[in-house]
Design an enzyme around this catalytic site. Structure first.
Site, mmCIF file in Angstrom:
data_model
loop_
_atom_site.group_PDB
_atom_site.id
_atom_site.type_symbol
_atom_site.label_atom_id
_atom_site.label_comp_id
_atom_site.label_asym_id
_atom_site.label_seq_id
_atom_site.Cartn_x
_atom_site.Cartn_y
_atom_site.Cartn_z
ATOM 1 N N ASP A 1 41.868 36.631 43.988
ATOM 2 C CA ASP A 1 41.436 37.787 44.714
ATOM 3 C C ASP A 1 39.717 37.697 44.902
ATOM 4 O O ASP A 1 39.367 38.055 43.815
ATOM 5 C CB ASP A 1 41.988 39.015 44.485
ATOM 6 C CG ASP A 1 43.472 38.761 44.190
ATOM 7 O OD1 ASP A 1 43.948 37.758 44.298
ATOM 8 O OD2 ASP A 1 44.200 39.936 44.151
ATOM 9 N N GLU B 1 50.112 44.621 48.219
ATOM 10 C CA GLU B 1 49.099 44.286 47.347
ATOM 11 C C GLU B 1 47.722 44.668 48.106
ATOM 12 O O GLU B 1 47.894 44.413 49.471
ATOM 13 C CB GLU B 1 49.206 42.987 46.755
ATOM 14 C CG GLU B 1 50.351 42.587 46.010
ATOM 15 C CD GLU B 1 50.288 41.156 45.228
ATOM 16 O OE1 GLU B 1 50.539 41.294 44.136
ATOM 17 O OE2 GLU B 1 50.249 40.134 45.948
ATOM 18 N N TRP C 1 42.794 43.795 36.824
ATOM 19 C CA TRP C 1 43.190 43.197 38.041
ATOM 20 C C TRP C 1 42.269 43.678 39.369
ATOM 21 O O TRP C 1 41.302 44.348 38.818
ATOM 22 C CB TRP C 1 44.616 43.534 38.485
ATOM 23 C CG TRP C 1 45.682 42.514 37.462
ATOM 24 C CD1 TRP C 1 45.288 41.726 36.447
ATOM 25 C CD2 TRP C 1 46.994 42.486 37.547
ATOM 26 N NE1 TRP C 1 46.514 41.069 35.859
ATOM 27 C CE2 TRP C 1 47.417 41.624 36.693
ATOM 28 C CE3 TRP C 1 47.904 42.975 38.443
ATOM 29 C CZ2 TRP C 1 48.761 41.103 36.343
ATOM 30 C CZ3 TRP C 1 49.209 42.604 38.076
ATOM 31 C CH2 TRP C 1 49.726 41.747 37.210
ATOM 32 N N SER C 2 42.599 43.459 40.293
ATOM 33 C CA SER C 2 41.888 43.849 41.694
ATOM 34 C C SER C 2 41.440 45.081 41.803
ATOM 35 O O SER C 2 42.216 46.065 41.401
ATOM 36 C CB SER C 2 42.580 43.234 42.872
ATOM 37 O OG SER C 2 42.412 41.551 42.894
ATOM 38 N N ILE D 1 40.721 30.629 40.321
ATOM 39 C CA ILE D 1 39.980 31.793 40.948
ATOM 40 C C ILE D 1 41.077 32.363 41.822
ATOM 41 O O ILE D 1 41.906 31.454 42.627
ATOM 42 C CB ILE D 1 38.676 31.763 41.702
ATOM 43 C CG1 ILE D 1 38.754 31.045 43.010
ATOM 44 C CG2 ILE D 1 37.532 31.215 40.799
ATOM 45 C CD1 ILE D 1 37.335 31.186 43.946
ATOM 46 N N GLN E 1 38.695 37.407 40.751
ATOM 47 C CA GLN E 1 39.796 37.221 39.821
ATOM 48 C C GLN E 1 39.469 35.810 39.293
ATOM 49 O O GLN E 1 39.469 34.788 39.796
ATOM 50 C CB GLN E 1 41.311 37.385 40.290
ATOM 51 C CG GLN E 1 41.524 38.963 40.729
ATOM 52 C CD GLN E 1 41.962 39.722 39.583
ATOM 53 O OE1 GLN E 1 42.909 39.789 39.222
ATOM 54 N NE2 GLN E 1 40.800 40.574 39.320
ATOM 55 N N ASP F 1 45.432 47.594 42.862
ATOM 56 C CA ASP F 1 44.514 47.333 43.739
ATOM 57 C C ASP F 1 43.820 48.482 44.670
ATOM 58 O O ASP F 1 43.989 48.483 45.812
ATOM 59 C CB ASP F 1 45.089 46.098 44.680
ATOM 60 C CG ASP F 1 45.911 44.929 44.027
ATOM 61 O OD1 ASP F 1 45.637 44.791 43.100
ATOM 62 O OD2 ASP F 1 46.745 44.642 44.663
HETATM 63 N N1 DQQ Z 1 46.136 39.477 42.151
HETATM 64 C C1 DQQ Z 1 45.710 40.591 41.224
HETATM 65 C C2 DQQ Z 1 46.390 41.689 41.612
HETATM 66 C C3 DQQ Z 1 46.769 41.505 43.087
HETATM 67 C C4 DQQ Z 1 47.181 40.092 42.962
HETATM 68 C C5 DQQ Z 1 45.970 39.947 39.949
HETATM 69 C C6 DQQ Z 1 47.341 39.596 44.572
HETATM 70 O O1 DQQ Z 1 45.578 42.791 41.453
HETATM 71 O O2 DQQ Z 1 47.962 42.339 43.361
HETATM 72 O O3 DQQ Z 1 45.421 38.555 39.811
HETATM 73 O O4 DQQ Z 1 46.755 38.545 44.644
#
Ligand code: DQQ
Length: 583
Positions: A69, A247, A128-129, A67, A85, A193
């Site tokens: 974010d 990020e 993604w996040s 795991i 994630q 993000d």
């Molecule tokens: N993790 C995500 C991104 C973010 C990064 C990808 C930060 O969206 O920028 O898994 O840990």
């Protein structure tokens, strides 16, 4: 003359062309910049076993696999939702989906099926996040970063399929996505993000997306009336040179007074703002406290907040990609953050799991107005079991004592120290002021001091061959005392080759005035999460003892300074295991 003019013209054109080409190269660069280490051969190797030896007991994690974010946390109709994630097929980063869990108390969690996963052209290469916003009419919506077939980062929207499902199991991604795509002025491989959106006096929705241009980190601002059509603002909400990719930005108001958190759209008198960014180049997070000018949509950090990677941090240890949300149930702002493993990917694969979310923290502006204070949510206290108390115990120079009577491999420890003899404090060299971590690395727990090091030794073996030290050390600067808080895991494990970084931050207290300092440490098998001076300075470490496991883990209080310190009160509780996603 004509020839001279034409050669000037040619030279000028050449300069313009080179400049244009450079910009286009930057603009069109669609290479995915991996913000996580990518181990292609391990990405899709499902766990054959889940090794429970050093697995945490009361920190959030799924039953197995990788795991990272925390995503879209929210409180909605009586339930807390946490998305995160997740790699469903392995214990390293890859195959990322938005896993989904729900809870009534932020402590006991039930896992649901993944809410968002790659399935459409606008997210086929990755989900993604992102963040959740609750729209008027009590309608939640998620904005997340998708990777399109060219691996361009775009921002997409998703709605619950059925608002009458109390768990909001299914999420719909409309075909009109992406709602925000990188335009010519945006680097499409560094554009991700999205934050929770807020609404200011103009009635527009606003949000920021993390980005960079060359080495300048940026929070690019977008506005919308209907949450579907978003227009980029002329200027970023904020940017800072040489900070690299921003990020997981987070932007929210905090009250100047009182103990209530604020909803993201609150504005007016008595409100300050916090901008937090996770810096890809350092893998640490930094925040500033400042003013937000709604009319110009500009955020300006206060002069007391350094606006670079020497600045304030939520946590001076292993804590990244965090996100806050407003909890309408208890009128508080809550912070979630991810701690990765500091072990090797081969070990992660062998143990079948990697990564945890830290215990959620309430977040408030400190009375100084200069920084935040964080504290584990009160619900965590429901896990407290067997309890031991120690009162009024003096620890002489070089002394220590053991706290017995609980299994301290899974514990919550609160200590209050009385500190005196400040004239014996070591001298502080002003050049140390911007690098607490380096200072802690030089002056570890074993290095004798004047006032301190004093603190606790956690996850220690009976004879202290293994121990993680959590401590304070007081210095004398020109006109004040400086307090350093440190995590020293350099002797946390007998296992060879482990990454065991020291972590540290300064604590903004006037110790000459108070004569006291408090420490709270949450211990959970392979994580140590500490809160100094009631949450002014926080540090998280991942540690992997080979002896100090389960009932063989010991807890000591120590003083390696030349003056005595007194434990005025120590409370330690064994922590129970909550329901954790069916594990
Ligand atoms: N993790 C995500 C991104 C973010 C990064 C990808 C930060 O969206 O920028 O898994 O840990």
């Amino acid at each position: 003359m004509g020839r001279a003019n034409s050669s000037c013209w040619t030279a000028w054109l050449a300069v313009v062309l080179v400049h244009w080409c450079l910009c286009v190269r930057e603009r069109n660069r669609v290479v995915v910049e991996a913000s996580h280490v990518v181990y292609e051969s391990l990405q899709s190797v499902p766990a054959s076993v889940v090794d429970s030896k050093l697995r945490t007991g009361y920190h959030f994690q799924p039953p197995k696999h990788w795991i990272n974010d925390p995503n879209g946390p929210m409180y909605y109709n009586g339930l807390y939702h946490l998305f995160y994630q997740y790699n469903p097929s392995g214990s390293v980063w890859g195959n990322i989906v938005w896993a989904h869990s729900v809870s009534t108390d932020l402590i006991n969690w039930v896992a649901l099926e993944p809410a968002i996963y790659p399935s459409k052209p606008f997210d086929i290469k990755g989900c993604w996040s992102g963040s959740a916003t609750i729209l008027p009419g009590n309608r939640p919506v998620i904005l997340y970063t998708g990777l399109d077939p060219r691996e361009r980062q775009v921002q997409n929207i998703a709605y619950p399929k059925n608002l009458s499902d109390p768990y909001l199991r299914e999420w719909v991604k409309p075909d009109f996505n992406p709602v925000i795509a990188p335009d010519d002025g945006v680097n499409g491989s560094a554009f991700r993000d999205p934050t929770t959106a807020w609404r200011g006096p103009s009635g527009h929705w606003k949000l920021v997306v993390g980005s960079k241009w060359n080495k300048r980190g940026k929070a690019i601002l977008y506005r919308s009336r209907d949450f579907v059509h978003w227009v980029k603002a002329k200027h970023s909400l904020h940017s800072a040179r040489d900070t690299g990719m921003w990020e997981c930005p987070d932007f929210y108001p905090v009250a100047l007074k009182g103990t209530r958190g604020l909803d993201t759209s609150v504005y007016g008198h008595g409100v300050k703002y916090v901008l937090k960014v996770s810096l890809d180049i350092t893998r640490y997070e930094y925040y500033t406290v400042g003013k937000y000018y709604h009319d110009k949509d500009k955020y300006v950090p206060d002069a007391t907040s350094a606006d670079d990677n020497t600045g304030l941090r939520y946590d001076y240890g292993n804590f990244y990609a965090s996100k806050t949300f407003f909890d309408g149930k208890k009128q508080r702002r809550i912070l979630w953050g991810w701690a990765n493993e500091s072990d090797t990917s081969d070990v992660d694969k062998a143990k079948g799991w990697a990564g945890i979310q830290m215990i959620p923290r309430t977040i408030l502006l400190d009375s100084s107005g200069r920084q935040l204070v964080q504290w584990p949510i009160e619900e965590i206290e429901s896990l407290r079991g067997k309890h031991v108390v120690v009162e009024h115990k003096r620890i002489p120079s070089g002394g220590f004592f053991e706290v017995t009577g609980i299994d301290s491999s899974q514990a919550d420890v609160e200590v209050s120290f009385d500190v005196s003899g400040l004239e014996k404090a070591e001298d502080f060299d002003p050049s140390w002021a911007t690098d607490a971590e380096a200072l802690c690395g030089r002056k570890t727990a074993d290095v004798k001091g004047g006032v301190g090091p004093f603190g606790v030794l956690v996850l220690a073996s009976a004879n202290m061959e293994e121990k993680t030290a959590v401590f304070f050390r007081v210095f004398k600067a020109y006109h004040k005392h400086v307090v350093l808080m440190c995590h020293d895991p350099t002797r946390s494990s007998l296992r060879a080759g482990l990454y065991k970084p020291t972590f540290a931050g300064f604590v903004d207290v006037d110790i000459a005035k108070t004569g006291k300092i408090s420490l709270r440490t949450l211990i959970d098998s392979s994580v140590v999460e500490s809160f100094g001076a009631k949450g002014k300075t926080c540090i998280t470490s991942r540690v992997y003892p080979s002896l100090a496991i389960g009932e063989d883990a010991h807890l000591f209080v120590f003083n390696n300074g030349s003056t005595d310190v007194k434990v005025s009160e120590l409370n330690a509780w064994e922590m129970k295991k909550p329901l954790m996603n069916g594990a």
